[in-house]
Scaffold this motif. Structure first.
Motif, mmCIF file in Angstrom:
data_model
loop_
_atom_site.group_PDB
_atom_site.id
_atom_site.type_symbol
_atom_site.label_atom_id
_atom_site.label_comp_id
_atom_site.label_asym_id
_atom_site.label_seq_id
_atom_site.Cartn_x
_atom_site.Cartn_y
_atom_site.Cartn_z
ATOM 1 N N ASN A 100 -10.187 -6.112 5.643
ATOM 2 C CA ASN A 100 -11.127 -5.116 5.112
ATOM 3 C C ASN A 100 -12.096 -5.852 4.202
ATOM 4 O OD1 ASN A 100 -9.135 -3.421 6.267
ATOM 5 N ND2 ASN A 100 -9.577 -1.809 4.786
ATOM 6 N N CYS B 154 2.593 -1.760 4.771
ATOM 7 C CA CYS B 154 1.307 -2.463 4.775
ATOM 8 C C CYS B 154 1.181 -3.253 3.476
ATOM 9 C CB CYS B 154 0.143 -1.486 4.882
ATOM 10 S SG CYS B 154 0.175 -0.474 6.368
ATOM 11 N N HIS C 82 0.853 -1.190 0.000
ATOM 12 C CA HIS C 82 0.000 0.000 0.000
ATOM 13 C C HIS C 82 0.889 1.242 0.000
ATOM 14 C CE1 HIS C 82 -3.783 2.028 0.336
ATOM 15 N NE2 HIS C 82 -3.358 2.719 1.371
ATOM 16 N N ARG D 21 5.928 -2.950 11.414
ATOM 17 C CA ARG D 21 6.367 -1.674 11.978
ATOM 18 C C ARG D 21 7.857 -1.727 12.263
ATOM 19 N NH1 ARG D 21 1.666 -3.420 13.439
ATOM 20 N NH2 ARG D 21 -0.138 -2.037 13.342
ATOM 21 N N ASN E 29 -4.717 -7.282 5.579
ATOM 22 C CA ASN E 29 -3.715 -6.220 5.689
ATOM 23 C C ASN E 29 -2.623 -6.686 6.650
ATOM 24 O OD1 ASN E 29 -2.303 -3.949 6.574
ATOM 25 N ND2 ASN E 29 -4.127 -2.644 6.774
ATOM 26 N N THR F 41 0.661 -5.790 8.333
ATOM 27 C CA THR F 41 1.418 -4.565 8.608
ATOM 28 C C THR F 41 2.658 -4.842 9.465
ATOM 29 O OG1 THR F 41 -0.493 -3.117 8.363
ATOM 30 C CG2 THR F 41 1.305 -2.291 9.720
#
Ligand code: NAG
Ligand code: NAG
Ligand code: NAG
Ligand code: NAG
Ligand code: NAG
Ligand code: NAG
Ligand code: NAG
Ligand code: NAG
Ligand code: NAG
Ligand code: NAG
Ligand code: NAG
Length: 550
Positions: A509, A469, A440, A530, A526, A528
């Motif tokens: 989603n 992401c 993304h 970090r 999704n 993700t």
């Protein structure tokens, strides 16, 4: 195309189908039949939406019986091409209606543009403020204008004299209005790098200038064309690179350059080779097993061409037939299905356009040629500081494609993170469906390299708050419904390394629930990653892929 031409086309189609089984490569001569089939299917679908009382198509989105302008113009071209019953009479009515609604105030920014829909309030009133790409869309000049030229070029024998004069007046106004567009001024973004409308504008201006002996208009077209050509010839790629939807529009408009403008025009001179090169690039990234063009995609309205309707897929339909193209048996059930309305235009130009495609490209649309790498670039000033560097690795059942960029916006030149996909992976699943993964877009700078079974991503100006992401497809219809880790993703083993924290989160989603909305009609998981808090390292993530049995 008359009914007899259509029937002739269907006869060739049957012959072609009989031949396909025997030869390893389908017969390129079948274009006429495939195009007739596209015309017929797209028109039958639109027939259902035609409001004969008013002379417009109803909104294809079923917007409470309002009508829509652009699709009506495309349908009118299809009616001229089909020419059965009262088709021609209806086509003429629609064209007249569309021109009746054209914006006529020569001092307004939207002069010469066409309405979005005939029921709309007057653009520019207190209650209906002029908002570009909202209450008016500057690209409608190009979409409707090119359609009108196509009608005059291909079906002038069916167009009454007074209507022809009215169309020319309309085209003159639309060319003047289009000349008001300057990237960066008044909220407009028509730079030469905005490929699809800039190619359309150059064409309509050049064509109308020649037709009406307006040398200023002719030379404006040439000036615009020169800028588009200079950008293109840098690496023989469109700035709006590899977009299933907009590469299709650019190819359509380049066909008008090549077919309807003389050699004395830069457009007549360069159109054919630009089409050939654009297809060569698309062909090198196409995987016929997955029926998808590998990433990166500058502007995409979906993540699997088998599930959303791309204009490029309609062109592939005319080349290799519907069955071999990334098109569902029921195109109107696919994502972004309203673009099926451009079907008639693609069908009308196919016999000429398709001759320009090299055999290597054509063959790649039917059979994957074997594992290979692609390395190229594309450039979109003023958004790009440097050209975007594109790398891709394609194998039979797994493709990976990515681009490095350094831009002054997030989400690519269209400033849209929902359509800008700078790093993409696709793979074949056991059930024959396609899995996908896309980064993304959240940053202005990315260093991305796609290689053998791997994707290497770095944010050169990221920090410890950066995240990566990855939006990942839902599993096949019979596959696991729930995904909590990479192990649940069907068909692909993923190994992750880099400076990111290895603990990742997974959210969903969905159509009606989960952490957020779908993007381009697609549901996704999704994943993700970090950075470790306080990390001073450059954010980097290295993904390695292996096809898996489950
Ligand atoms: C295509 O058509 C041309 C002309 O009709 C013919 O000469 C040629 O053999 C055909 N090619 C194939 C592959 O059928
Ligand atoms: C035409 O447009 C100009 C500029 O937006 C505006 O000032 C003027 O009032 C408009 N004229 C009419 C008749 O609407
Ligand atoms: C074209 O623009 C002129 C104003 O310059 C206007 O009078 C005329 O009605 C317009 N024609 C069409 C077809 O919109
Ligand atoms: C444009 O010029 C050509 C050649 O001089 C002439 O035949 C044609 O009628 C002119 N067309 C218009 C619309 O003035
Ligand atoms: C063409 O441009 C010149 C210079 O800007 C101008 O003087 C002339 O009136 C224009 N001609 C037409 C037909 O618009
Ligand atoms: C493409 O293939 C056809 C036969 O299918 C052949 O006639 C033609 O010469 C080839 N063109 C090129 C450029 O190789
Ligand atoms: C790709 O997948 C197909 C269908 O599952 C399979 O038949 C083929 O062997 C696979 N090819 C490779 C190179 O893995
Ligand atoms: C692409 O590669 C060229 C040549 O190596 C380099 O100069 C340029 O900075 C690169 N572009 C990006 C956006 O990284
Ligand atoms: C593609 O590039 C990778 C390096 O990323 C290399 O290992 C591989 O051999 C290349 N593959 C082909 C088919 O050239
Ligand atoms: C993972 O990354 C670390 C440092 O970033 C490196 O030392 C290690 O070799 C990498 N492991 C693999 C399997 O690439
Ligand atoms: C993905 O998840 C992260 C973490 O929850 C969130 O910040 C981000 O907005 C999500 N991205 C999308 C496109 O939904």
């Amino acid at each position: 195309m008359t009914i007899s031409a259509l029937l002739h086309g269907l006869r060739i189609l049957i012959l072609a189908i009989l031949c396909v089984g025997a030869a390893s490569h389908a017969n390129r001569n079948a274009t006429a039949a495939f195009a007739a089939n596209l015309l017929q299917e797209s028109m039958s679908w639109m027939d259902m939406y035609y409001d004969a009382e008013v002379g417009y198509l109803y909104s294809l989105d079923a917007a409470a019986l309002t009508h829509e302008t652009r699709a009506s113009a495309w349908y009118a071209a299809g009616l001229f091409a089909r020419n059965e019953g009262d088709d021609v009479e209806q086509a003429a009515r629609i064209v007249r209606n569309v021109i009746d609604g054209q914006h006529r105030n020569v001092s307004s920014q939207w002069f010469g543009d066409y309405q979005i829909y005939p029921e709309e309030p007057t653009v520019g009133t207190k209650q209906y403020p002029p908002k570009i790409y909202n209450s008016w869309d500057p690209n409608w000049r190009g979409f409707v204008g090119t359609t009108f030229v196509l009608i005059l070029e291909e079906f002038s024998h069916l167009v009454p004299y007074d209507l022809e004069k009215y169309i020319l007046e309309s085209l003159y106004n639309t060319s003047i209005g289009d000349s008001y567009r300057v990237g960066g001024v008044d909220g407009d973004n028509l730079y030469p790098a905005y490929s699809n409308p800039s190619i359309m504008r150059a064409f309509v201006s050049g064509w109308v200038g020649r037709r009406l002996n307006d040398s200023n208009m002719t030379s404006a077209g040439e000036t615009d064309a020169r800028e588009v050509i200079n950008l293109f010839t840098r690496a023989n790629t469109l700035s709006e690179f590899n977009s299933g939807t907009y590469a299709g529009v650019s190819l359509f408009a380049l066909t008008l350059w090549a077919k309807y403008l003389p050699e004395s025009s830069l457009m007549g001179k360069y159109g054919a080779s630009m089409i050939q090169n654009t297809w060569a690039s698309l062909g090198s990234l196409y995987n016929a097993n997955l029926k998808n063009v590998a990433g990166p995609w500058d502007r995409s309205y979906g993540y699997d061409m088998n599930r959303y309707l791309s204009i490029l897929a309609l062109q592939i339909w005319t080349l290799v037939g519907k069955k071999n193209a990334p098109i569902n048996a029921k195109p109107y059930a696919m994502g972004h299905k309203d673009d099926f309305a451009i079907g008639p235009l693609i069908a009308i130009i196919a016999p000429f356009h398709n001759t320009l495609i090299e055999n290597t490209t054509y063959n790649a649309l039917l059979a994957f040629p074997g594992t290979h790498n692609v390395s190229t670039s594309a450039f979109s000033p003023p958004y790009d500081t440097y050209p975007r560097n594109i790398t891709a690795w394609l194998s039979a059942n797994l493709t990976i494609g990515a681009e490095s960029f350094s831009e002054n916006v997030i989400g690519g030149p269209s400033i849209n993170s929902k359509s800008f996909n700078p790093a993409v992976v696709q793979w074949a699943r056991k059930d024959g469906s396609v899995g996908w993964l896309t980064l993304h877009a959240q940053v202005k700078q990315l260093v991305a390299v796609a290689g053998k079974q791997m994707l290497d991503l770095t944010y050169p100006s990221g920090n410890d708050r950066s995240t990566f992401c990855f939006l990942v497809s839902t599993n096949g219809r019979m596959g696991k419904r729930d995904v909590a880790s990479w192990a649940d993703v069907e068909g692909l083993d993923v190994t992750v390394n880099g400076t990111v924290n290895m603990d990742y989160t997974v959210t969903f989603n969905g159509l009606v629930g989960g952490a957020g909305d779908t993007i381009n009609d697609f549901e996704f998981w999704n994943f993700t990653y970090r950075m470790p808090a306080g990390s001073t390292e450059k954010p980097r993530v290295l993904l390695q892929f292996e096809l898996s049995e489950s």
